[in-house]
Write a protein that holds these residues in place. Structure first.
Motif, PDB file in Angstrom:
ATOM      1  N   ALA A 138       0.713  -1.358   0.030  1.00 21.81           N
ATOM      2  CA  ALA A 138      -0.094  -0.099  -0.012  1.00 21.81           C
ATOM      3  C   ALA A 138       0.821   1.297   0.025  1.00 21.81           C
ATOM      4  O   ALA A 138       2.039   1.099   0.632  1.00 21.81           O
ATOM      5  CB  ALA A 138      -0.964  -0.060   1.105  1.00 21.81           C
ATOM      6  N   PRO A 139       0.387   2.337  -0.520  1.00 27.85           N
ATOM      7  CA  PRO A 139       1.130   3.443  -0.671  1.00 27.85           C
ATOM      8  C   PRO A 139       1.432   3.991   0.717  1.00 27.85           C
ATOM      9  O   PRO A 139       0.581   3.940   1.762  1.00 27.85           O
ATOM     10  CB  PRO A 139       0.228   4.570  -1.052  1.00 27.85           C
ATOM     11  N   LEU A 140       2.623   4.489   0.991  1.00 29.26           N
ATOM     12  CA  LEU A 140       3.319   4.826   2.310  1.00 29.26           C
ATOM     13  C   LEU A 140       3.267   6.320   2.663  1.00 29.26           C
ATOM     14  O   LEU A 140       3.878   7.014   1.887  1.00 29.26           O
ATOM     15  CB  LEU A 140       4.671   4.373   2.407  1.00 29.26           C
ATOM     16  N   PRO A 141       2.529   6.838   3.452  1.00 25.50           N
ATOM     17  CA  PRO A 141       2.193   8.236   3.585  1.00 25.50           C
ATOM     18  C   PRO A 141       3.927   8.706   4.186  1.00 25.50           C
ATOM     19  O   PRO A 141       4.652   8.089   4.738  1.00 25.50           O
ATOM     20  CB  PRO A 141       1.188   8.343   4.895  1.00 25.50           C
ATOM     21  N   VAL A 142       3.802  10.008   3.861  1.00 28.68           N
ATOM     22  CA  VAL A 142       5.173  10.804   4.321  1.00 28.68           C
ATOM     23  C   VAL A 142       5.072  10.551   6.106  1.00 28.68           C
ATOM     24  O   VAL A 142       4.312  10.966   6.643  1.00 28.68           O
ATOM     25  CB  VAL A 142       5.426  12.176   4.042  1.00 28.68           C
ATOM     26  N   GLY A 143       6.350  10.213   6.666  1.00 27.23           N
ATOM     27  CA  GLY A 143       6.460  10.142   8.008  1.00 27.23           C
ATOM     28  C   GLY A 143       6.237   8.873   8.605  1.00 27.23           C
ATOM     29  O   GLY A 143       5.875   7.907   8.350  1.00 27.23           O
ATOM     30  N   PHE A 144       7.456   8.631   9.348  1.00 26.31           N
ATOM     31  CA  PHE A 144       7.408   7.320  10.423  1.00 26.31           C
ATOM     32  C   PHE A 144       8.082   7.776  11.580  1.00 26.31           C
ATOM     33  O   PHE A 144       8.893   8.740  11.628  1.00 26.31           O
ATOM     34  CB  PHE A 144       8.022   6.295   9.577  1.00 26.31           C
ATOM     35  N   THR A 145       8.211   6.674  12.534  1.00 25.15           N
ATOM     36  CA  THR A 145       9.066   6.997  13.660  1.00 25.15           C
ATOM     37  C   THR A 145      10.207   5.757  13.569  1.00 25.15           C
ATOM     38  O   THR A 145       9.997   4.766  13.378  1.00 25.15           O
ATOM     39  CB  THR A 145       8.133   6.354  15.124  1.00 25.15           C
ATOM     40  N   ARG A 146      11.405   6.374  13.573  1.00 22.14           N
ATOM     41  CA  ARG A 146      12.485   5.824  13.100  1.00 22.14           C
ATOM     42  C   ARG A 146      12.913   4.946  14.878  1.00 22.14           C
ATOM     43  O   ARG A 146      12.681   5.645  15.962  1.00 22.14           O
ATOM     44  CB  ARG A 146      13.754   6.706  13.150  1.00 22.14           C
ATOM     45  N   ILE A 147      13.275   3.823  14.478  1.00 21.54           N
ATOM     46  CA  ILE A 147      14.006   2.960  15.368  1.00 21.54           C
ATOM     47  C   ILE A 147      15.551   2.643  15.131  1.00 21.54           C
ATOM     48  O   ILE A 147      15.781   2.462  13.688  1.00 21.54           O
ATOM     49  CB  ILE A 147      13.200   1.519  15.964  1.00 21.54           C
ATOM     50  N   ALA A 148      16.209   2.730  16.054  1.00 24.10           N
ATOM     51  CA  ALA A 148      17.819   2.448  15.618  1.00 24.10           C
ATOM     52  C   ALA A 148      18.482   1.436  16.517  1.00 24.10           C
ATOM     53  O   ALA A 148      18.161   1.368  17.718  1.00 24.10           O
ATOM     54  CB  ALA A 148      18.286   3.886  15.734  1.00 24.10           C
ATOM     55  N   GLU A 149      19.543   1.136  16.202  1.00 23.35           N
ATOM     56  CA  GLU A 149      20.316  -0.079  16.667  1.00 23.35           C
ATOM     57  C   GLU A 149      20.790   0.616  18.197  1.00 23.35           C
ATOM     58  O   GLU A 149      21.130   1.869  18.328  1.00 23.35           O
ATOM     59  CB  GLU A 149      21.613  -0.274  16.105  1.00 23.35           C
ATOM     60  N   ASP A 150      20.853  -0.305  19.091  1.00 18.50           N
ATOM     61  CA  ASP A 150      20.774   0.050  20.600  1.00 18.50           C
ATOM     62  C   ASP A 150      19.862   0.540  21.304  1.00 18.50           C
ATOM     63  O   ASP A 150      19.945   1.076  22.771  1.00 18.50           O
ATOM     64  CB  ASP A 150      22.430   0.603  20.794  1.00 18.50           C
ATOM     65  N   GLU A 151      18.930   1.252  20.679  1.00 16.42           N
ATOM     66  CA  GLU A 151      17.920   2.097  21.417  1.00 16.42           C
ATOM     67  C   GLU A 151      16.924   0.957  22.110  1.00 16.42           C
ATOM     68  O   GLU A 151      16.804  -0.074  21.749  1.00 16.42           O
ATOM     69  CB  GLU A 151      17.080   2.576  20.051  1.00 16.42           C
ATOM     70  N   THR A 152      16.379   1.548  23.260  1.00 10.22           N
ATOM     71  CA  THR A 152      15.382   0.685  23.761  1.00 10.22           C
ATOM     72  C   THR A 152      14.180   1.369  23.453  1.00 10.22           C
ATOM     73  O   THR A 152      13.856   2.461  23.608  1.00 10.22           O
ATOM     74  CB  THR A 152      15.739   0.588  25.261  1.00 10.22           C
ATOM     75  N   LEU A 153      12.921   0.553  23.396  1.00 12.82           N
ATOM     76  CA  LEU A 153      11.833   1.099  23.330  1.00 12.82           C
ATOM     77  C   LEU A 153      10.730   0.104  23.980  1.00 12.82           C
ATOM     78  O   LEU A 153      10.908  -1.175  24.339  1.00 12.82           O
ATOM     79  CB  LEU A 153      11.165   0.974  21.773  1.00 12.82           C
ATOM     80  N   GLU A 154       9.488   0.700  24.320  1.00 13.89           N
ATOM     81  CA  GLU A 154       8.416  -0.124  25.179  1.00 13.89           C
ATOM     82  C   GLU A 154       7.435  -0.542  24.018  1.00 13.89           C
ATOM     83  O   GLU A 154       6.969   0.205  23.252  1.00 13.89           O
ATOM     84  CB  GLU A 154       7.720   0.612  26.028  1.00 13.89           C
TER      85      GLU A 154
END
Length: 350
Positions: free
Chosen positions: A168-184
């Motif tokens: 599907a077409p991807l809207p502009v914008g996303f939330t970046r995740i990166a190596e060694d980051e921690t997230l919930e």
């Protein structure tokens, strides 16, 4: 009782579930974590997706293709196992279409998209790059590496696979995740590790205070993912990237972790599996080097790499994986590349 031979890729692993969830249903693999499957129209006929329970809804991990059937199955999952609660976030492990296909649709419905920068950029670029026929650059690339002339001629006249067909077409914008980051996610804390080789900047998530691993295609049981050298990055080294990723992930692996892979079934025994994923390609490189006692083109290097006959449906994947292994041997100084009079490269053992 007769001993049963355990196929390569499964030895030393423990599989808590013998059968996958039926279509439109889910299995709870940990508290608040559901495993479901979506169909794929290819030899590898499914992709695993996971749902992590959030206070007001769910985080979805990977998405399947964007097809009418997939949308209907996701709708059945939302109405059934997800209890009518919304998909609030979508995490994609990497940019391949069976993992990001529905992400744009879910974004349009209000979900937040989480991805590595490379995964999002690659997917959005490929969705916008629709081609009715292969480009001249792609055809020249395949010819230079020694694709079978009949296969090449047939492909030159056919519409190639386009991301836009199933993503599907991807809207502009996303939330970046990166190596060694921690997230919930799902009330659990995760460390982001980086895979490579199969897909650049492939996200692998390790639960920091538990035993779950979201492995995507980097940590599959039973099979090794395709490591292809494609014209988009002709000077890449996906096999070298893969071996480096295996070494990078090994210190994070424990035998008690439950790996939730992108295909096949969840398993325990990650240190064993990581070692075999590495060794599969080390031994394949050695077999290929022996095969190069006689000069070979890329299209003449299937035999030492693949245990089954390569048919028309698998030719493309096999070809790009074969030339990736040739490229790695060449970069290591283990193979010498020469150019024939027709411009095709041949490789022989150094």
């Amino acid at each position: 009782m007769k001993d049963v031979e355990i196929p390569d890729g499964y030895a030393g692993l423990d599989f808590p579930w013998e059968a996958p969830p039926p279509e439109g249903e889910a299995i709870e693999v940990a508290e608040g974590v559901l495993w479901a499957r979506l169909p794929l129209p290819m030899a590898l006929d499914h992709v695993n997706i996971y749902f992590l329970r959030e206070p007001g809804g769910w985080t979805m991990v990977d998405t399947g293709f964007d097809t009418r059937r997939t949308r209907a199955i996701v709708g059945a999952l939302e109405a059934g196992p997800l209890g009518g609660l919304p998909i609030q976030r979508v995490l994609v492990t990497h940019h391949h279409p069976d993992h990001i296909g529905l992400a744009g649709l879910l974004q349009a419905r209000g979900a937040e998209l989480l991805a590595t920068r490379t995964a999002w950029l690659m997917a959005r670029m490929l969705v916008l790059d629709e081609q009715p026929l292969p480009t001249s650059e792609t055809l020249d690339y395949c010819r230079r590496w020694g694709m079978d002339p009949e296969v090449l001629a047939r492909r030159a006249a056919e519409r190639p696979f386009n991301f836009a067909d199933v993503v599907a077409p991807l809207p502009v914008g996303f939330t970046r995740i990166a190596e060694d980051e921690t997230l919930e996610l799902g009330g659990r804390c995760w460390r982001v590790a980086r895979g490579d080789g199969h897909a650049p900047e492939h996200a692998v998530l390790f639960e920091t205070e538990g035993d779950l691993v979201l492995g995507g295609d980097q940590l599959l049981p039973g099979i090794s993912p395709n490591l292809g050298l494609y014209p988009t990055e002709a000077n890449g080294d996906p096999v070298g990237d893969w071996l480096a990723a295996c070494a990078r992930l090994a210190p994070l692996a424990r035998a008690d972790q439950l790996v939730l892979p992108g295909h096949k079934t969840p398993y325990r025994g990650l240190p064993t599996r990581l070692a075999s994923l590495r060794d599969n390609h080390v031994t394949a490189l050695n077999r290929l080097e022996d095969h190069l006692a006689t000069p070979r083109t890329g299209g003449e290097c299937f035999a030492p790499l693949f245990k089954r006959r390569v048919d028309d449906g698998m030719y493309g994947l096999a070809f790009f994986e074969a030339i990736a292994h040739l490229r790695h041997l060449h970069l290591q100084g283990r193979a010498i590349r020469e150019t024939r009079a027709d411009g095709v490269w041949t490789f022989r053992a150094a």
